[in-house]
Design a protein around this motif. Sequence first.
Motif, PDB file in Angstrom:
ATOM      1  N   SER A  57     -14.971   9.662  -1.410  1.00 31.98           N
ATOM      2  CA  SER A  57     -14.517   9.517   0.053  1.00 31.98           C
ATOM      3  C   SER A  57     -13.981   8.919   0.530  1.00 31.98           C
ATOM      4  O   SER A  57     -12.976   9.349   1.249  1.00 31.98           O
ATOM      5  N   VAL A  58     -14.275   7.738  -0.100  1.00 31.75           N
ATOM      6  CA  VAL A  58     -13.564   6.132   1.103  1.00 31.75           C
ATOM      7  C   VAL A  58     -12.619   6.136  -0.136  1.00 31.75           C
ATOM      8  O   VAL A  58     -11.019   5.832   0.228  1.00 31.75           O
ATOM      9  N   LEU A  59     -12.550   6.589  -1.142  1.00 26.60           N
ATOM     10  CA  LEU A  59     -11.438   5.552  -1.843  1.00 26.60           C
ATOM     11  C   LEU A  59      -9.914   6.543  -2.442  1.00 26.60           C
ATOM     12  O   LEU A  59      -9.230   6.503  -2.916  1.00 26.60           O
ATOM     13  N   VAL A  60     -10.651   8.051  -2.968  1.00 26.91           N
ATOM     14  CA  VAL A  60     -10.146   8.611  -3.309  1.00 26.91           C
ATOM     15  C   VAL A  60      -9.715   9.652  -2.099  1.00 26.91           C
ATOM     16  O   VAL A  60      -8.201  10.032  -2.640  1.00 26.91           O
ATOM     17  N   LEU A  61     -10.187  10.492  -1.930  1.00 27.25           N
ATOM     18  CA  LEU A  61      -9.923  11.939  -1.275  1.00 27.25           C
ATOM     19  C   LEU A  61      -8.730  11.156  -0.064  1.00 27.25           C
ATOM     20  O   LEU A  61      -7.941  11.889   0.678  1.00 27.25           O
ATOM     21  N   PRO A  62      -8.448  10.026   0.460  1.00 25.50           N
ATOM     22  CA  PRO A  62      -7.550  10.308   2.430  1.00 25.50           C
ATOM     23  C   PRO A  62      -6.016  10.148   1.407  1.00 25.50           C
ATOM     24  O   PRO A  62      -5.364  10.460   1.240  1.00 25.50           O
ATOM     25  N   MET A  63      -6.070   9.092   0.074  1.00 24.94           N
ATOM     26  CA  MET A  63      -5.190   9.297  -0.857  1.00 24.94           C
ATOM     27  C   MET A  63      -4.596  10.641  -1.700  1.00 24.94           C
ATOM     28  O   MET A  63      -3.400  11.254  -1.083  1.00 24.94           O
ATOM     29  N   ALA A  64      -5.227  11.835  -1.589  1.00 24.22           N
ATOM     30  CA  ALA A  64      -5.427  13.011  -2.059  1.00 24.22           C
ATOM     31  C   ALA A  64      -5.363  14.048  -1.274  1.00 24.22           C
ATOM     32  O   ALA A  64      -3.983  14.842  -1.446  1.00 24.22           O
ATOM     33  N   ALA A  65      -5.367  13.331   0.258  1.00 23.62           N
ATOM     34  CA  ALA A  65      -5.252  14.032   1.667  1.00 23.62           C
ATOM     35  C   ALA A  65      -3.856  14.286   1.595  1.00 23.62           C
ATOM     36  O   ALA A  65      -3.149  14.783   2.446  1.00 23.62           O
TER      37      ALA A  65
END
Length: 118
Positions: free
Chosen positions: A79-87
Amino acid sequence: MEMYNSTFSYSGFTKENNTNFSEVTLSYQIITSLFIGTMILCSIIGNACVIAAIALERSLQNVANYLIGSLAVTDLMVSVLVLPMAALYQVLNKWTLGQVTCDIFISLDVLCCTSSIL
């Protein structure tokens, strides 16, 4: 025998009107950003609550709950490391963060998602 239609259409975009598939409207970006941002925030808060509950409540500290806590930690990492960049990639429909960040993103995606599965 023609198998393909020359006026391929996908959700309102056609080859005939020369609309680029990579173009996204502002309303799509805003709605998608709000929805994905809300989901990421819920994931962070929910997993943090699980970790805090297991860490602070003595009666929850057993082997089964440690496994659940481990899953919550790896999901928090996603949630912190991957999802923001994927979003960001999902909303803009292109990668804007550079090659090094792309390599880091892919590495973190594989690492965190695999550890969450295991």
